[in-house]
Design a protein around this motif. Structure first.
Motif, PDB file in Angstrom:
ATOM      1  N   GLY A 268       3.968 -15.367  -0.197  1.00  0.00           N
ATOM      2  CA  GLY A 268       4.424 -14.067  -0.669  1.00  0.00           C
ATOM      3  C   GLY A 268       4.482 -13.063   0.461  1.00  0.00           C
ATOM      4  N   SER A 269       4.216 -11.800   0.149  1.00  0.00           N
ATOM      5  CA  SER A 269       4.286 -10.767   1.175  1.00  0.00           C
ATOM      6  C   SER A 269       3.206  -9.716   0.963  1.00  0.00           C
ATOM      7  N   PHE A 270       2.787  -9.135   2.081  1.00  0.00           N
ATOM      8  CA  PHE A 270       1.900  -7.985   2.091  1.00  0.00           C
ATOM      9  C   PHE A 270       2.569  -6.904   2.922  1.00  0.00           C
ATOM     10  N   SER A 271       2.553  -5.675   2.431  1.00  0.00           N
ATOM     11  CA  SER A 271       3.141  -4.559   3.178  1.00  0.00           C
ATOM     12  C   SER A 271       2.258  -3.325   3.096  1.00  0.00           C
ATOM     13  N   TYR A 272       2.077  -2.688   4.236  1.00  0.00           N
ATOM     14  CA  TYR A 272       1.673  -1.283   4.248  1.00  0.00           C
ATOM     15  C   TYR A 272       2.751  -0.597   5.076  1.00  0.00           C
TER      16      TYR A 272
ATOM     17  N   GLY B   5      14.302   2.660   1.388  1.00  0.00           N
ATOM     18  CA  GLY B   5      14.446   1.253   1.718  1.00  0.00           C
ATOM     19  C   GLY B   5      13.301   0.407   1.197  1.00  0.00           C
ATOM     20  N   PHE B   6      12.077   0.902   1.336  1.00  0.00           N
ATOM     21  CA  PHE B   6      10.946   0.114   0.860  1.00  0.00           C
ATOM     22  C   PHE B   6      10.918   0.078  -0.669  1.00  0.00           C
ATOM     23  N   ALA B   7      11.261   1.183  -1.302  1.00  0.00           N
ATOM     24  CA  ALA B   7      11.326   1.202  -2.770  1.00  0.00           C
ATOM     25  C   ALA B   7      12.350   0.184  -3.272  1.00  0.00           C
ATOM     26  N   ALA B   8      13.463   0.043  -2.545  1.00  0.00           N
ATOM     27  CA  ALA B   8      14.492  -0.931  -2.927  1.00  0.00           C
ATOM     28  C   ALA B   8      13.964  -2.359  -2.782  1.00  0.00           C
ATOM     29  N   PHE B   9      13.169  -2.592  -1.757  1.00  0.00           N
ATOM     30  CA  PHE B   9      12.566  -3.915  -1.575  1.00  0.00           C
ATOM     31  C   PHE B   9      11.630  -4.253  -2.726  1.00  0.00           C
ATOM     32  N   ILE B  10      10.755  -3.324  -3.082  1.00  0.00           N
ATOM     33  CA  ILE B  10       9.815  -3.577  -4.175  1.00  0.00           C
ATOM     34  C   ILE B  10      10.554  -3.768  -5.494  1.00  0.00           C
ATOM     35  N   GLU B  11      11.613  -2.990  -5.719  1.00  0.00           N
ATOM     36  CA  GLU B  11      12.394  -3.146  -6.955  1.00  0.00           C
ATOM     37  C   GLU B  11      12.952  -4.550  -7.073  1.00  0.00           C
ATOM     38  N   GLU B  12      13.305  -5.153  -5.942  1.00  0.00           N
ATOM     39  CA  GLU B  12      13.840  -6.511  -5.976  1.00  0.00           C
ATOM     40  C   GLU B  12      12.739  -7.554  -6.180  1.00  0.00           C
ATOM     41  N   VAL B  13      11.650  -7.464  -5.414  1.00  0.00           N
ATOM     42  CA  VAL B  13      10.643  -8.528  -5.486  1.00  0.00           C
ATOM     43  C   VAL B  13       9.832  -8.490  -6.771  1.00  0.00           C
ATOM     44  N   GLU B  14       9.704  -7.316  -7.394  1.00  0.00           N
ATOM     45  CA  GLU B  14       8.892  -7.248  -8.606  1.00  0.00           C
ATOM     46  C   GLU B  14       9.542  -7.965  -9.781  1.00  0.00           C
TER      47      GLU B  14
ATOM     48  N   LYS C 298       6.972   8.431   3.876  1.00  0.00           N
ATOM     49  CA  LYS C 298       7.615   9.719   4.137  1.00  0.00           C
ATOM     50  C   LYS C 298       6.674  10.659   4.883  1.00  0.00           C
ATOM     51  N   SER C 299       5.389  10.592   4.550  1.00  0.00           N
ATOM     52  CA  SER C 299       4.402  11.484   5.156  1.00  0.00           C
ATOM     53  C   SER C 299       3.777  10.904   6.420  1.00  0.00           C
ATOM     54  N   ALA C 300       4.043   9.627   6.697  1.00  0.00           N
ATOM     55  CA  ALA C 300       3.445   8.964   7.864  1.00  0.00           C
ATOM     56  C   ALA C 300       4.385   7.857   8.319  1.00  0.00           C
ATOM     57  N   GLU C 301       5.219   8.168   9.313  1.00  0.00           N
ATOM     58  CA  GLU C 301       6.275   7.236   9.702  1.00  0.00           C
ATOM     59  C   GLU C 301       5.750   5.924  10.273  1.00  0.00           C
ATOM     60  N   ASN C 302       4.477   5.899  10.676  1.00  0.00           N
ATOM     61  CA  ASN C 302       3.887   4.661  11.182  1.00  0.00           C
ATOM     62  C   ASN C 302       2.894   4.036  10.207  1.00  0.00           C
ATOM     63  N   GLY C 303       2.882   4.538   8.978  1.00  0.00           N
ATOM     64  CA  GLY C 303       1.998   3.967   7.979  1.00  0.00           C
ATOM     65  C   GLY C 303       0.541   4.307   8.225  1.00  0.00           C
ATOM     66  N   LYS C 304      -0.349   3.418   7.805  1.00  0.00           N
ATOM     67  CA  LYS C 304      -1.791   3.684   7.856  1.00  0.00           C
ATOM     68  C   LYS C 304      -2.540   2.729   8.781  1.00  0.00           C
TER      69      LYS C 304
ATOM     70  N   GLY D  43       0.816  -1.197   0.000  1.00  0.00           N
ATOM     71  CA  GLY D  43       0.000   0.000   0.000  1.00  0.00           C
ATOM     72  C   GLY D  43       0.852   1.250   0.000  1.00  0.00           C
ATOM     73  N   GLY D  44       0.173   2.396  -0.060  1.00  0.00           N
ATOM     74  CA  GLY D  44       0.875   3.675  -0.082  1.00  0.00           C
ATOM     75  C   GLY D  44       1.215   4.102  -1.500  1.00  0.00           C
ATOM     76  N   ARG D  45       1.319   5.415  -1.705  1.00  0.00           N
ATOM     77  CA  ARG D  45       1.679   5.932  -3.026  1.00  0.00           C
ATOM     78  C   ARG D  45       3.187   5.820  -3.242  1.00  0.00           C
ATOM     79  N   VAL D  46       3.581   5.464  -4.446  1.00  0.00           N
ATOM     80  CA  VAL D  46       4.994   5.259  -4.762  1.00  0.00           C
ATOM     81  C   VAL D  46       5.867   6.468  -4.396  1.00  0.00           C
TER      82      VAL D  46
END
Length: 288
Positions: free
Chosen positions: A213-217, A181-190, A221-227, A172-175
């Motif tokens: 597989g995996s699920f992530s929210y 760090g999370f962008a690097a994770f998605i770049e690898e798993v995709e 950057k705008s919400a350090e604890n996510g949603k 979840g979350g906008r790219v």
């Protein structure tokens, strides 16, 4: 766990199953927004309010349940004299009503007062309003999956286990709001896995339980604890995944180990096969 608590848990899940067809049948007439917002500032649909009221009345009337809480309400509600507390997301993914996509109900049953940690969790579960009405229950370290027909629980798998070889991922979350760090994770798993994201946590996590597989929210950057909220989504879904042989993480530790500080506390959520959750933790640490 005492015999009394076993009986309470049985009645909670049986009652929730009995409510499921009524909640589902109510959705077509309640797709519009209400004039209210929930404590997190999100606009409530009429379906959110109806499901919340229905579940509060039914589960709050169970002998042994002392507190009912939902993400639709500002504070826990005293409903009896028991020492069992229920935390509920009455309609997870309710924005999926408009496009007629899957959604569900998440429930956590804690011993003692709220907010509570994973150590106080007695059981958790979710109902998935998909093409088939199903319920997953995590209890005593084991996950069962059932079809709900005419309000009755018909177990079809008494030992749900995440497949060893993962095939899907969702997030979840906008790219632009992702951390490096999370962008690097998605770049690898995709490069290796199939993207499956439907906008309802119950449906996305069920994909992980089914295919691996995996699920992530994640933290944003705008919400350090996510949603996602610790009491209503983080802990109960983490327990389900861990009981099924998977792993949960807030980015550094199991979500079941996160200290509860506030009732509507948010938490970054990563759930799935151990190898993928290890990878996301490593990517987040490398870019910290």
């Amino acid at each position: 766990m005492s015999r009394d608590q076993d009986a309470i848990l049985d009645e909670i899940f049986e009652t929730l199953a009995a409510l499921a067809p009524e909640i589902r049948a109510s959705l077509p007439g309640r797709r519009v927004k209400s004039d209210e917002t929930n404590p997190s500032g999100e606009t409530r649909l009429e379906a959110d309010a109806y499901a919340d009221e229905l579940i509060e009345e039914a589960l709050g009337g169970i002998d042994g349940v002392g507190t009912y809480a939902s993400e639709e309400q500002a504070e826990p509600i005293d409903v009896g004299s028991g020492d069992v507390s229920i935390a509920c997301d009455p309609l997870d993914g309710s924005s999926n009503i408009k496009p007629n996509s899957p959604m569900g109900t998440i429930i956590a049953v804690y011993e003692g007062d709220l907010p509570a940690s994973g150590d106080e969790l007695l059981a958790s579960g979710f109902i998935l309003f998909g093409p088939i009405l199903t319920m997953d229950i995590a209890r005593d370290g084991r996950v069962t999956e059932a079809i709900v027909e005419d309000g009755e629980i018909d177990v079809i798998n008494d030992d749900v286990t995440i497949p060893d070889e993962p095939t899907v991922y969702s997030m979840g979350g906008r790219v632009p709001d992702w951390t490096e760090g999370f962008a690097a994770f998605i770049e690898e798993v995709e490069q290796e896995y199939k993207l499956r994201y439907g906008g309802a946590m119950v449906a996305d996590v069920n994909q992980v339980l089914t295919y691996g597989g995996s699920f992530s929210y994640p933290a944003l950057k705008s919400a350090e604890n996510g949603k996602l909220r610790l009491q209503f989504e983080g802990i109960p879904m983490a327990y389900i995944v861990e009981c099924a042989g998977g792993v949960s993480s807030d980015g550094t530790e199991s979500i079941l180990d996160v200290d509860p500080e506030r009732f509507h506390q948010r938490v970054p959520v990563h759930l799935g096969n151990e190898e993928l959750i290890d990878t996301v933790e490593a990517k987040l640490a490398a870019h910290d």
